[in-house]
Design a protein around this motif. Structure first.
Motif, PDB file in Angstrom:
ATOM      1  N   CYS A 169       0.626  -1.440   0.052  1.00 44.88           N
ATOM      2  CA  CYS A 169       0.091   0.286  -0.025  1.00 44.88           C
ATOM      3  C   CYS A 169       0.994   1.147  -0.029  1.00 44.88           C
ATOM      4  O   CYS A 169       0.830   2.303  -1.165  1.00 44.88           O
ATOM      5  CB  CYS A 169      -0.758  -0.232   1.411  1.00 44.88           C
ATOM      6  N   ALA A 170       1.824   1.650   1.201  1.00 43.89           N
ATOM      7  CA  ALA A 170       2.452   2.260   0.865  1.00 43.89           C
ATOM      8  C   ALA A 170       3.093   2.351  -0.261  1.00 43.89           C
ATOM      9  O   ALA A 170       4.113   3.673  -1.101  1.00 43.89           O
ATOM     10  CB  ALA A 170       3.512   2.741   1.557  1.00 43.89           C
TER      11      ALA A 170
ATOM     12  N   PRO B 198       0.206   7.436  -4.436  1.00 41.71           N
ATOM     13  CA  PRO B 198       0.764   8.625  -4.976  1.00 41.71           C
ATOM     14  C   PRO B 198       1.573   9.932  -4.242  1.00 41.71           C
ATOM     15  O   PRO B 198       2.282  10.401  -4.300  1.00 41.71           O
ATOM     16  CB  PRO B 198      -0.045   8.791  -5.690  1.00 41.71           C
ATOM     17  N   VAL B 199       0.126  10.200  -3.023  1.00 40.76           N
ATOM     18  CA  VAL B 199       0.891  10.949  -1.947  1.00 40.76           C
ATOM     19  C   VAL B 199       1.536  10.361  -0.857  1.00 40.76           C
ATOM     20  O   VAL B 199       1.840  11.982   0.198  1.00 40.76           O
ATOM     21  CB  VAL B 199       0.092  12.243  -1.999  1.00 40.76           C
TER      22      VAL B 199
ATOM     23  N   GLU C 165      -8.049   9.823  -1.561  1.00 38.91           N
ATOM     24  CA  GLU C 165      -8.827   8.739  -1.452  1.00 38.91           C
ATOM     25  C   GLU C 165      -9.046   8.143  -3.006  1.00 38.91           C
ATOM     26  O   GLU C 165      -9.540   8.257  -3.849  1.00 38.91           O
ATOM     27  CB  GLU C 165     -10.164   9.439  -1.474  1.00 38.91           C
ATOM     28  N   CYS C 166      -8.010   8.316  -3.402  1.00 36.09           N
ATOM     29  CA  CYS C 166      -7.346   7.909  -4.802  1.00 36.09           C
ATOM     30  C   CYS C 166      -7.942   5.973  -4.935  1.00 36.09           C
ATOM     31  O   CYS C 166      -7.855   5.596  -5.938  1.00 36.09           O
ATOM     32  CB  CYS C 166      -6.387   7.821  -5.371  1.00 36.09           C
ATOM     33  N   GLY C 167      -7.982   5.087  -3.477  1.00 35.66           N
ATOM     34  CA  GLY C 167      -8.591   3.471  -3.804  1.00 35.66           C
ATOM     35  C   GLY C 167      -7.216   2.875  -3.742  1.00 35.66           C
ATOM     36  O   GLY C 167      -7.324   1.743  -3.827  1.00 35.66           O
TER      37      GLY C 167
ATOM     38  N   ILE D 285      -3.423   5.140   7.678  1.00 29.36           N
ATOM     39  CA  ILE D 285      -3.043   5.822   6.781  1.00 29.36           C
ATOM     40  C   ILE D 285      -4.262   7.533   7.391  1.00 29.36           C
ATOM     41  O   ILE D 285      -4.321   7.481   7.847  1.00 29.36           O
ATOM     42  CB  ILE D 285      -4.058   5.891   5.529  1.00 29.36           C
ATOM     43  N   HIS D 286      -2.664   9.061   6.840  1.00 28.21           N
ATOM     44  CA  HIS D 286      -2.824   9.873   7.467  1.00 28.21           C
ATOM     45  C   HIS D 286      -4.238  10.022   7.247  1.00 28.21           C
ATOM     46  O   HIS D 286      -4.487  10.416   5.875  1.00 28.21           O
ATOM     47  CB  HIS D 286      -2.067  10.643   7.079  1.00 28.21           C
ATOM     48  N   PRO D 287      -5.353  10.673   7.184  1.00 29.08           N
ATOM     49  CA  PRO D 287      -6.205  10.802   7.578  1.00 29.08           C
ATOM     50  C   PRO D 287      -6.453  12.525   6.579  1.00 29.08           C
ATOM     51  O   PRO D 287      -7.234  12.625   5.130  1.00 29.08           O
ATOM     52  CB  PRO D 287      -7.475  10.790   8.780  1.00 29.08           C
TER      53      PRO D 287
END
Ligand code: F3S
Length: 78
Positions: free
Chosen positions: A16-17, A21-22, A41-43, A34-36
């Protein structure tokens, strides 16, 4: 935002990491979080996790709802 759930604990695959992309997914001692507010929210992370640990916050089942706060509480600036 997306949220990482219990399936990640002691698995910590990290796919995931690597695809985020960010770079908003951070490694903790026993799982990733995940930093909220950095999450866009690209998924993409949801689809690559081999143990299916990631969900959109509004699609999380009742049994894993506590992980919304668990992810959030890791970040003092969230
Ligand atoms: Fe954990 Fe899955 Fe990411 S096991 S580190 S949420 S790819």
């Amino acid at each position: 935002t997306l949220v990482i759930k219990s399936e990640c604990i002691d698995v910590k695959d990290g796919a995931c990491a690597a695809v985020c992309p960010v770079d908003c997914i951070y490694e903790g001692e026993r799982m990733f979080y995940i930093h909220p507010s950095e999450c866009i929210e690209c998924g993409v992370c949801e689809s690559v996790c081999p143990v299916d640990a990631i969900r959109f916050e509004d699609e999380i089942g009742d049994e894993a709802k506590s992980f919304i706060a668990i992810n959030r509480d890791v970040f003092s600036d969230a």
